[in-house]
Design an enzyme around this catalytic site. Sequence first.
Site, mmCIF file in Angstrom:
data_model
loop_
_atom_site.group_PDB
_atom_site.id
_atom_site.type_symbol
_atom_site.label_atom_id
_atom_site.label_comp_id
_atom_site.label_asym_id
_atom_site.label_seq_id
_atom_site.Cartn_x
_atom_site.Cartn_y
_atom_site.Cartn_z
ATOM 1 N N GLU B 44 2.598 12.017 5.991
ATOM 2 C CA GLU B 44 2.113 10.707 5.553
ATOM 3 C C GLU B 44 2.902 9.648 6.310
ATOM 4 O O GLU B 44 4.131 9.685 6.347
ATOM 5 C CB GLU B 44 2.364 10.500 4.060
ATOM 6 C CG GLU B 44 1.640 11.472 3.155
ATOM 7 C CD GLU B 44 2.049 11.305 1.683
ATOM 8 O OE1 GLU B 44 1.530 12.072 0.862
ATOM 9 O OE2 GLU B 44 2.895 10.424 1.389
ATOM 10 N N ASP B 55 6.739 2.066 -5.274
ATOM 11 C CA ASP B 55 7.872 2.724 -4.635
ATOM 12 C C ASP B 55 9.220 2.328 -5.216
ATOM 13 O O ASP B 55 9.426 1.196 -5.622
ATOM 14 C CB ASP B 55 7.864 2.405 -3.133
ATOM 15 C CG ASP B 55 6.768 3.164 -2.416
ATOM 16 O OD1 ASP B 55 6.795 4.405 -2.479
ATOM 17 O OD2 ASP B 55 5.882 2.522 -1.829
#
Lengths: 395, 258
Positions: B44, B55
């Site tokens: 990714e 995140d």
Amino acid sequence: MTKKGYYGEYGGQFVPELLMPAINEVTEAFDKYKDDLTFKRELKDLFDNYANRPSMLYYAKNMSKDLGGAQIYLKREDLNHTGAHKINNVLGQALIAKRMGKTRLIAETGAGQHGVATATAAALFGMEAEIFMGKEDTERQALNVYRMELLGAKVHAVTTGTQVLKDAVNATFQDWTKRIDDTFYVLGSAVGPYPFPEMVKYFQSIISEEARSQFLEMTGRLPDAVLAAVGGGSNAIGAFAKFIDDSEVELIGIEAAGKGVNTQQTAATMALGTKGIFHGMKSQFLQSTDGQIDPVYSISAGLDYPGIGPEHVYLKEINRAKYVPITDDEAVAAFEYIAKTEGIVAAIESSHAVAYAMKIAPKMRKDQQIMVNLSGRGDKDVAAIARYKGVNIHE
Amino acid sequence: MNEITQALKNKNAFIGFAVAGYPNFEKSAKYIVDMANAGADLIEIGIAFSDPSADGPTIMNADQKVLENGSKTEDVFRLITEIRKDTNVPLVFLTYTNPVFKYGYEKFLSKMKSLDVQGIIMPDMPLEEQEAFINIAQQYGRAFIQLVTLQSGNRLPKIVSHASGFIYVVSSLGITGSRHKLSNEANEIVTRIKELTDIPVAVGFGINTYDQAKLFSSADAIIVGSALVKIIEEHPDDATTYLTEFIQKMKGARNATN
């Protein structure tokens, strides 16, 4: 709304899958209770007997005379319990949270007013409260941090990103993804994923609902213009809501230009922003051509936000409302002016709206009338304004 | 899209992650190729965003650093061109909706096709908002990776029916980054998904140790992000050996389970 969750092409629910079940749960509860008579009765009782509603519509005689044009009326949201319009929405959302069986409220705050209101509701309802506030704002608004703690809330200073309101919103959403079961995110502005913009509007509409009948009662007609400051746009959408169908009433949102719309230090989303998708909604944002969200600036921690509620963008697009920038300097001048002229210390956020009234009132006829939504009181800003003016205050 | 299935299905696969341009353009290109050489079955590629709300601090800091270095979306595309000279490992982008929206959905997907990037993950584009994007993604033969969480409940069948490439099962509540304790609850979700589809299933969020890599034996792949970013953060100039050893160790854990 044009279709569920959207105002024209703006709005939507751009949040991680992790939060969608929680968002759907809030949507269901909002749909269920907004027309529920018992719920509405309980909220009205809180408004009238706890929050000091209805807030008065005050005819600012001195200001009107001094400016020499339109008659100026101030919708005194600053006289609400906790000192700002924020309490209207918080009591509504906290009541929904309570009905949903939630025991912990979390909220973002910029100037601290929404955090204080949330801490207040949590204390009243016997709930836990945790407030996320950009570290820079905790310094600008230190007094409000202490107020929140005094009310039993835990305040987290957010040190990521630009350490202001935008980052506080990020941090609150992040906290929600960690703890969903017992937690309700009380969003303070008319932003975020559906149902928040609609829910905030619903609870803040009390401002224009009252003002509309107060105008009819006091003056026999509606105002020619309604002015309100916009960051995310909660007090503005509340002040506009019940006037939207009255096409003769001009609706004007006043955004924070900071040091000026020609500088990098600004928060004038409507003047300078472009379409984007952020904080759960499609709306207008200050951002780079690559879609990175810009750092923004305003003297006002409450207007220091790179986006704006989706319905405002829609109202602008259909030419129902217009949005104008006011600089720090103009807002500070208005802060001092209204204090000296009317004996009212208004929040620096609300002072942006006052500043615009000072610009347009002299150009209007004496038989015209303006409503300025005085969204909050300015006690919290006194120290910061003194610093801005270079005055050294020893406490 | 088939490349993704071939890379992951029944392979005890390992999916790595890198923030494009971190710690800088050259090193980033090298480390991504290193990960492929070390055995990562798919990588990714994170396109940095100013406000990466899903995140944790590790990836957030890397994103911030990359943006401070002045990296633009076009630089990420340039990076992919470089990587593609050295590896054919399947790649998917991981980013937030806004940078893609600003670039233009169609233009972005067309670019992905020309760069041979097989799919994309956008954590802030849930089922409710995907239609417009997925329609274009299909035209360009790009996979739209669906996320499923422990909370998805009765949303699961619909999410699975819209899936392509692989399905990303989020192991636990919260944001990306290492966790001391990780439960294997996600295995149950993996089993439910496998009853509905043949698309490979990967589990991610919080996996950073050998033992944690063994937890999700029912999944076709595990995804490790923050732990790899952390290695680069700690060894910005010479991460190759550390990345290689780590990936081989985690692959070993995967193979030890089945």
